[in-house]
Design a protein around this motif. Sequence first.
Motif, mmCIF file in Angstrom:
data_model
loop_
_atom_site.group_PDB
_atom_site.id
_atom_site.type_symbol
_atom_site.label_atom_id
_atom_site.label_comp_id
_atom_site.label_asym_id
_atom_site.label_seq_id
_atom_site.Cartn_x
_atom_site.Cartn_y
_atom_site.Cartn_z
ATOM 1 N N THR A 1 48.690 31.824 14.038
ATOM 2 C CA THR A 1 48.420 33.240 13.815
ATOM 3 C C THR A 1 49.344 34.094 14.674
ATOM 4 O OG1 THR A 1 46.798 33.523 15.583
ATOM 5 C CG2 THR A 1 45.977 32.683 13.469
ATOM 6 N N SER A 2 49.414 35.364 14.356
ATOM 7 C CA SER A 2 50.236 36.289 15.124
ATOM 8 C C SER A 2 49.646 36.544 16.512
ATOM 9 C CB SER A 2 50.399 37.598 14.365
ATOM 10 O OG SER A 2 49.127 38.152 14.096
ATOM 11 N N ALA A 3 48.398 36.149 16.771
ATOM 12 C CA ALA A 3 47.764 36.320 18.077
ATOM 13 C C ALA A 3 48.211 35.258 19.081
ATOM 14 C CB ALA A 3 46.241 36.284 17.934
ATOM 15 N N MET A 4 48.991 34.286 18.621
ATOM 16 C CA MET A 4 49.506 33.246 19.512
ATOM 17 C C MET A 4 50.818 33.720 20.109
ATOM 18 S SD MET A 4 48.792 29.923 17.203
ATOM 19 C CE MET A 4 47.135 29.511 16.699
ATOM 20 N N GLY A 5 50.968 33.543 21.418
ATOM 21 C CA GLY A 5 52.192 33.981 22.068
ATOM 22 C C GLY A 5 53.282 32.933 22.034
ATOM 23 N N GLN A 6 52.974 31.735 22.444
ATOM 24 C CA GLN A 6 53.973 30.675 22.523
ATOM 25 C C GLN A 6 53.277 29.327 22.426
ATOM 26 O OE1 GLN A 6 56.003 29.758 26.353
ATOM 27 N NE2 GLN A 6 57.826 30.391 25.250
ATOM 28 N N ILE A 7 53.958 28.388 21.801
ATOM 29 C CA ILE A 7 53.475 27.009 21.761
ATOM 30 C C ILE A 7 54.479 26.166 22.525
ATOM 31 C CG2 ILE A 7 52.980 25.020 20.301
ATOM 32 C CD1 ILE A 7 52.038 26.918 18.169
ATOM 33 N N GLN A 8 53.994 25.377 23.453
ATOM 34 C CA GLN A 8 54.859 24.538 24.284
ATOM 35 C C GLN A 8 54.511 23.075 24.033
ATOM 36 O OE1 GLN A 8 54.155 24.005 28.626
ATOM 37 N NE2 GLN A 8 56.040 25.186 28.774
ATOM 38 N N PHE A 9 55.518 22.318 23.606
ATOM 39 C CA PHE A 9 55.367 20.885 23.410
ATOM 40 C C PHE A 9 55.981 20.182 24.606
ATOM 41 C CE2 PHE A 9 55.770 22.805 19.263
ATOM 42 C CZ PHE A 9 54.758 22.192 18.543
ATOM 43 N N ARG A 10 55.396 19.086 25.031
ATOM 44 C CA ARG A 10 55.941 18.370 26.178
ATOM 45 C C ARG A 10 55.642 16.873 26.040
ATOM 46 N NH1 ARG A 10 53.906 20.315 31.914
ATOM 47 N NH2 ARG A 10 55.098 22.114 31.240
ATOM 48 N N ILE A 11 56.651 16.056 26.342
ATOM 49 C CA ILE A 11 56.398 14.636 26.551
ATOM 50 C C ILE A 11 56.206 14.496 28.054
ATOM 51 C CG2 ILE A 11 57.316 12.297 26.462
ATOM 52 C CD1 ILE A 11 58.916 13.130 23.985
ATOM 53 N N LEU A 12 55.021 14.114 28.460
ATOM 54 C CA LEU A 12 54.659 14.053 29.868
ATOM 55 C C LEU A 12 54.499 12.596 30.292
ATOM 56 C CD1 LEU A 12 53.800 15.755 32.354
ATOM 57 C CD2 LEU A 12 51.467 15.551 31.523
#
Length: 106
Positions: free
Chosen positions: A27-38
């Motif tokens: 949705t437009s209410a999401m600021g950023q999505i961060q993917f990470r291999i941890l």
Amino acid sequence: NTSTGIFTAPVAGKYLFCANVSMSGLTSAMGQIQFRILTSHADDGAAIDEVDVTYSSGSSNGKSLSCIADMAASDTAKVTLYVSGDTKTVDIHPDVYSTFSGQLLA
């Protein structure tokens, strides 16, 4: 481990990790999505990749990332997802579109 999605290194060495994540419900209410291999061997994660979300309600997105990480025997690796903004719920498609793999290189 296919039931938990966590990779455990059987022996020490360099490993190639690849991840693909497919999701919907953005949705437009999401600021950023961060993917990470941890990895447990590196507290800050072996790799990090980010994507800004500026999609309309109900849209879909996919992201791929990979890294090479030094691992000791029994170290673990996993894919994490962080969503910022007012809305933090997305649907992850755990079928053929979302995958995670690890391979010993040397």
